[in-house]
Design a protein around this motif. Sequence first.
Motif, PDB file in Angstrom:
ATOM      1  N   GLY A  94      -5.494   3.277  12.201  1.00  0.00           N
ATOM      2  CA  GLY A  94      -5.906   4.506  12.078  1.00  0.00           C
ATOM      3  C   GLY A  94      -5.442   5.728  12.922  1.00  0.00           C
ATOM      4  N   GLU A 140      -5.626   3.758  -2.261  1.00  0.00           N
ATOM      5  CA  GLU A 140      -4.194   4.295  -2.036  1.00  0.00           C
ATOM      6  C   GLU A 140      -4.521   5.577  -1.824  1.00  0.00           C
ATOM      7  OE1 GLU A 140      -0.616   2.728  -2.924  1.00  0.00           O
ATOM      8  OE2 GLU A 140      -1.313   0.559  -3.584  1.00  0.00           O
ATOM      9  N   ILE A 141      -3.882   6.442  -0.736  1.00  0.00           N
ATOM     10  CA  ILE A 141      -3.880   7.760  -0.943  1.00  0.00           C
ATOM     11  C   ILE A 141      -2.986   8.667  -1.764  1.00  0.00           C
ATOM     12  CG2 ILE A 141      -3.260   9.933   0.701  1.00  0.00           C
ATOM     13  CD1 ILE A 141      -5.486   8.064   1.801  1.00  0.00           C
ATOM     14  N   GLN A 164       3.931   7.202   8.597  1.00  0.00           N
ATOM     15  CA  GLN A 164       2.763   6.999   7.983  1.00  0.00           C
ATOM     16  C   GLN A 164       1.575   7.374   9.020  1.00  0.00           C
ATOM     17  OE1 GLN A 164       2.847   3.101   6.351  1.00  0.00           O
ATOM     18  NE2 GLN A 164       3.270   4.056   4.256  1.00  0.00           N
ATOM     19  N   LEU A 194      -0.846   3.048   2.504  1.00  0.00           N
ATOM     20  CA  LEU A 194      -1.639   3.892   3.324  1.00  0.00           C
ATOM     21  C   LEU A 194      -2.796   4.388   2.375  1.00  0.00           C
ATOM     22  CD1 LEU A 194      -1.723   6.228   5.363  1.00  0.00           C
ATOM     23  CD2 LEU A 194      -0.593   7.780   3.850  1.00  0.00           C
ATOM     24  N   PHE A 195      -3.933   4.088   3.082  1.00  0.00           N
ATOM     25  CA  PHE A 195      -5.117   4.178   2.062  1.00  0.00           C
ATOM     26  C   PHE A 195      -6.451   4.908   2.805  1.00  0.00           C
ATOM     27  CE2 PHE A 195      -6.353   0.481   4.764  1.00  0.00           C
ATOM     28  CZ  PHE A 195      -7.486   0.347   4.701  1.00  0.00           C
ATOM     29  N   GLY A 196      -7.229   5.158   2.155  1.00  0.00           N
ATOM     30  CA  GLY A 196      -8.792   5.708   2.670  1.00  0.00           C
ATOM     31  C   GLY A 196      -9.491   4.479   2.277  1.00  0.00           C
ATOM     32  N   THR A 197     -10.391   4.566   3.294  1.00  0.00           N
ATOM     33  CA  THR A 197     -11.400   3.666   3.177  1.00  0.00           C
ATOM     34  C   THR A 197     -12.647   3.927   2.174  1.00  0.00           C
ATOM     35  OG1 THR A 197     -12.921   4.639   4.832  1.00  0.00           O
ATOM     36  CG2 THR A 197     -11.443   2.944   5.679  1.00  0.00           C
ATOM     37  N   ARG A 217     -10.640   8.752   8.350  1.00  0.00           N
ATOM     38  CA  ARG A 217     -10.832   7.638   7.611  1.00  0.00           C
ATOM     39  C   ARG A 217      -9.627   7.098   6.700  1.00  0.00           C
ATOM     40  NH1 ARG A 217     -15.555  10.552   7.272  1.00  0.00           N
ATOM     41  NH2 ARG A 217     -14.895  11.465   5.306  1.00  0.00           N
ATOM     42  N   GLN A 218      -8.696   7.431   7.146  1.00  0.00           N
ATOM     43  CA  GLN A 218      -7.238   6.831   6.612  1.00  0.00           C
ATOM     44  C   GLN A 218      -6.610   5.924   7.425  1.00  0.00           C
ATOM     45  OE1 GLN A 218      -4.881  10.470   5.667  1.00  0.00           O
ATOM     46  NE2 GLN A 218      -6.356  10.987   3.973  1.00  0.00           N
ATOM     47  N   LEU A 233      -1.647  10.465   9.319  1.00  0.00           N
ATOM     48  CA  LEU A 233      -3.241  10.071   9.209  1.00  0.00           C
ATOM     49  C   LEU A 233      -4.236  11.149   9.256  1.00  0.00           C
ATOM     50  CD1 LEU A 233      -3.026   6.664  10.402  1.00  0.00           C
ATOM     51  CD2 LEU A 233      -3.186   7.032   7.952  1.00  0.00           C
TER      52      LEU A 233
END
Length: 794
Positions: A379, A13-14, A409, A430-433, A416-417, A413
């Motif tokens: 994305g 998660e970011i 959200q 909300l996450f980054g791979t 890669r989010q 972005l």
Amino acid sequence: MDLEPGELYLGREIESDVPVIHDAGDLTTHGVIVGMTGSGKTGLGIDLIEEALLNGISCLVIDPKGDMGNLALNFPDLAPSDFEPWIDEATASNEGKTVAEMAVTTAEQWKSGLESHGIDADRMRRLKESAEITIYTPGSAAGVGLNVLGSLRAPELDWAEESEMIRDEISALVSSLLVLAGIESDPVSGQEHILLATIIEHFWEQGQDLDLATLVGQIPKPPFRKMGVFDVDTFIPEKDRMELALKLNGLLASPSFAAWMEGSPLDIEEMIGGSRAKAAIVYMSHLSDEERQFLVTMLLGKTVTWIRSRPGTSELRALIYMDEVFGFAPPTREPPSKTPILTILKQARAHGVGMVLSTQNPVDLDYKAMSNAGTWMVGRLQTENDKKRILEGLTSASGEVDIQLIDKQLSDLGKRQFVLHTTQMPTPKLFGTRWAMSYLAGPLTRDQVANLMEGRKGETALIAAPVDSASPITTDRPEERIPAVAEGTRVAFLDPAASWAGRVGADPTGTVYEPAAAATVQLAYDESRADLNHRETYEAVIFPLDGVVDLEDVIVVDHDEADFLAEPGQGATYRLPALPMDTKTFWAGVGSDLRDHLVANRPLEIWANPSLKLYSRVEESDEQFRARCVSEAERAADGEMAKLRGQYQAKVDRVTDEMAAAQTRYHEADAVAAAKSEETLLGTAGDLLGAFLGGRSNSTALNKVARRRTAAAKAEAKAGSEAARYHAKHAELQALEDELAAELEEIVERCQGMARDVERLEIGLEEDDVRVVELRLVWIPVGRDRETRPGSGR
């Protein structure tokens, strides 16, 4: 990082840097990955597949661009030498480095990136050792070949129970073929589509495999005569059939098309089935748009059949990943590939199969596909309209969605989010791979694929043409000359389109012929008891023709002239038994054996009723005959009842007359008694007692009073006697009625029993009752000479 089975580690998660763990079971409701070029969606797709493989979940990966082959670039030792063969020389040069120097930098970068996401060499090694990764290159010899059309194998399914499923696969197969040939034909109304589908169904329903050459060869003269209620020529003229065959033959004649019929068979179970996790990557970057459409339709059509054959489960057992779905399931067109994609999205969940579709633009995907997705990973998008489309799709798929939150959200972005939204989560994440364990070298070239699959190509083999197991090919090569036959014996060749061709094991593609005898016989059945003088024509085929007519060799068929051809097919050869077919003695012996066979085994069965002396007619069924017996028994019962009516009529008339007379006398006596009683009551009531006790009357008067009372008593007694006579006659009439009822019941029961007395009666044949009208030599195509079959080396 320690994970429980079924947990997929996608990133962090970011805001909180908490790992994002996705439940594999959620993907049974399918997923969508959307993001513009450079958003990182390819890396996310690879992460997802890596996690699935680590959990023992096999993946079928459709790879239009060539990126997904990077899954094979897993280097647990993270040594620069492992990376060096995959470093792009131009990229290294742009950074002022040699390829070797760039390999060192890349190895360090990968090691650092993996460590930052808690991934060590042991996890990479487990992935490498537990999963088998194969890159298939249909239409090319670069990777592992995929024999898409060399063998159109019949599914191993029961037609009685799975006909709908098999027809769906046939429809997908035909649609893909026609796309490749540039022919537009609707599955419901298109003549070309219906003809090809009917030919394939004809073979598959008999359990026979096909190849494309065989299919094309059947088009000018299909192995059936009718399509629906019309004959084939009316439905689609021979000229149009030949034109279709020539177009498809153009594919076969093309040298480049040979690669489509080489390699491993298109068998989904072989590709991703079994206990070990597999990633079957179908590489398509070298194909044209038409070829891609053809391949995806074929591949997913087979996949639908495979899915439906799997047992039900709520766990994710297999994953279908399609990178760049553009053009395969659009919202406004109906390409052939769209049908199997939507079918998988609707039906695969029950069998533990999930599908994830990746696309740059949400308008590339039909809303029906979007609404069937339970997991969304979105994305960076190109336009506000794209974002609007995504929000509409989320609402359609999930119902209640915090549109404002997701809108914000999506607007924020970075590369890669992604926004992760599922139907199981109350709020989106909300996450980054995470860093991919596979080296992301970019789209692989065919040379690179060839290097990766070096040593794997030897596992493939050409698929031989189908062989009819009922007619094994011997090592002796059949003769090319048709043998001589006795004078007066007609010779014909079986038309594979004959309705009974399958019963004798005929192969519509066969060029090797074996002999049979087509018999026409007149049978005479006579039975004087049944007043039967029945004549019928008996037709059969004796096959194999080996000189002895056995019971299992005689196949009863209704043959006619349309079933026989004057000439054999091209390249005909003949398998010859050691029989003197050129002598009349041989054919006389066959006729004699057939006559003996019919005398022993062909009685005529009819129904008989001995009680009623009734016999069924030849064409009359059991039910019809029993109904006739009931009618005849009722008629017999009616006759007996008529006789009984005459017997009882006189008795009833006599008793009825006597009862009427007794009733009259009773009414008269009753009237007299009533009058006398009233006269006595009114005239003498108290007189006798008063006169006698008071001494006011003499003996004469007293006697008169007493006589009146006596007369009244006598009248009453007579009335009672007449009443008794009347009631006696009434009882006698009732007794007659009871007696009649008993006799009627006995007649009915006896006649009903006669109606039920039905038994079979066999009317046998004598030798004189059997006349062999004709024995015709018929050559039946049973297969192909194995020395000339594909893959034999000849």
